[in-house]
Motif scaffolding. Structure first.
Motif, short mmCIF file in Angstrom:
data_model
loop_
_atom_site.label_atom_id
_atom_site.label_comp_id
_atom_site.label_asym_id
_atom_site.label_seq_id
_atom_site.Cartn_x
_atom_site.Cartn_y
_atom_site.Cartn_z
N GLN A 135 0.89 -1.03 0.12
CA GLN A 135 -0.01 0.04 -0.09
C GLN A 135 0.80 1.34 -0.18
O GLN A 135 1.83 1.29 0.70
N LEU A 136 0.40 2.23 -0.65
CA LEU A 136 1.06 3.31 -0.68
C LEU A 136 -0.15 4.34 0.09
O LEU A 136 -1.12 4.67 -0.47
N VAL A 137 0.48 5.26 1.21
CA VAL A 137 -0.47 6.16 1.76
C VAL A 137 0.06 7.62 1.78
O VAL A 137 1.33 7.81 2.39
N GLU A 138 -0.79 8.41 1.19
CA GLU A 138 -0.29 9.94 1.10
C GLU A 138 -0.92 10.80 2.33
O GLU A 138 -1.98 10.33 3.02
N SER A 139 -0.22 11.89 2.62
CA SER A 139 -0.71 12.75 3.62
C SER A 139 -0.10 14.27 3.03
O SER A 139 0.92 14.17 2.42
N GLY A 140 -0.81 15.24 3.66
CA GLY A 140 -0.27 16.61 3.50
C GLY A 140 -0.69 17.40 2.50
O GLY A 140 -0.28 18.75 2.60
N GLY A 141 -1.95 17.10 2.08
CA GLY A 141 -2.70 18.28 1.07
C GLY A 141 -3.41 18.96 1.74
O GLY A 141 -3.41 19.02 3.05
N GLY A 142 -3.95 19.70 1.10
CA GLY A 142 -4.93 21.05 1.99
C GLY A 142 -5.11 22.14 0.92
O GLY A 142 -5.06 22.21 -0.29
N LEU A 143 -5.53 23.20 1.61
CA LEU A 143 -5.92 24.34 1.09
C LEU A 143 -4.68 25.33 1.29
O LEU A 143 -4.31 25.65 2.72
N VAL A 144 -4.07 25.98 0.37
CA VAL A 144 -2.99 27.16 0.67
C VAL A 144 -3.35 28.41 -0.15
O VAL A 144 -3.79 28.12 -1.37
N GLN A 145 -2.83 29.27 0.11
CA GLN A 145 -2.76 30.55 -0.63
C GLN A 145 -1.87 30.90 -1.87
O GLN A 145 -0.69 29.98 -1.66
N PRO A 146 -2.12 31.30 -2.77
CA PRO A 146 -1.00 31.55 -3.83
C PRO A 146 0.20 32.12 -3.09
O PRO A 146 0.41 32.92 -2.24
N GLY A 147 1.38 31.24 -3.53
CA GLY A 147 2.77 31.74 -2.99
C GLY A 147 2.95 30.96 -1.78
O GLY A 147 4.04 30.86 -1.36
#
Length: 119
Positions: free
Chosen positions: A3-15
């Motif tokens: 299995q490959l488990v990802e983490s760390g995405g989300g909402l961020v402002q430009p820059g």
């Protein structure tokens, strides 16, 4: 089962910046190339960056100088450091790894993590 488990995405402002992680688990012999792909809504999945087991890297032109791919072979984990993010970087990001289980060598995919760049 691998299995490959990802983490760390989300909402961020430009820059802004985000760091994605992808950890491989299960029973396997070795991991060859590891990669990150992304798929924006209505578009095809595209390669963002890749890294070999020896550390050689390759980047899409659109992210060169802003994104950095790395891996920790002892932890069977790859990372994608994303800086100077732009709205056009908004997509679902998928990790991919070519893994040798000892019986089979093939490409495995993570579940995907959403990255949204918006003010």
């Amino acid at each position: 089962q691998v299995q490959l488990v990802e983490s760390g995405g989300g909402l961020v402002q430009p820059g802004g910046s985000l760091r994605l992680s992808c950890a491989a688990s299960g029973s396997f012999f070795s991991i060859n190339i590891m990669s990150w792909y992304r798929q924006a809504q209505g578009k095809e999945r595209e390669l963002v960056a890749s890294i070999t087991s020896g550390g050689a890297t390759n980047y899409a032109d659109s992210v060169k100088g802003r994104f950095t791919i790395s891996r920790d072979n002892a932890k069977n984990t790859e990372y994608l450091q994303m800086n100077s993010l732009k709205p056009e970087d908004t997509a679902v990001y998928y990790c991919n790894a070519r893994i040798n289980t000892g019986y089979y060598t093939g490409n495995y995919w993570g579940q995907g993590t959403q990255v949204t760049v918006s003010s």
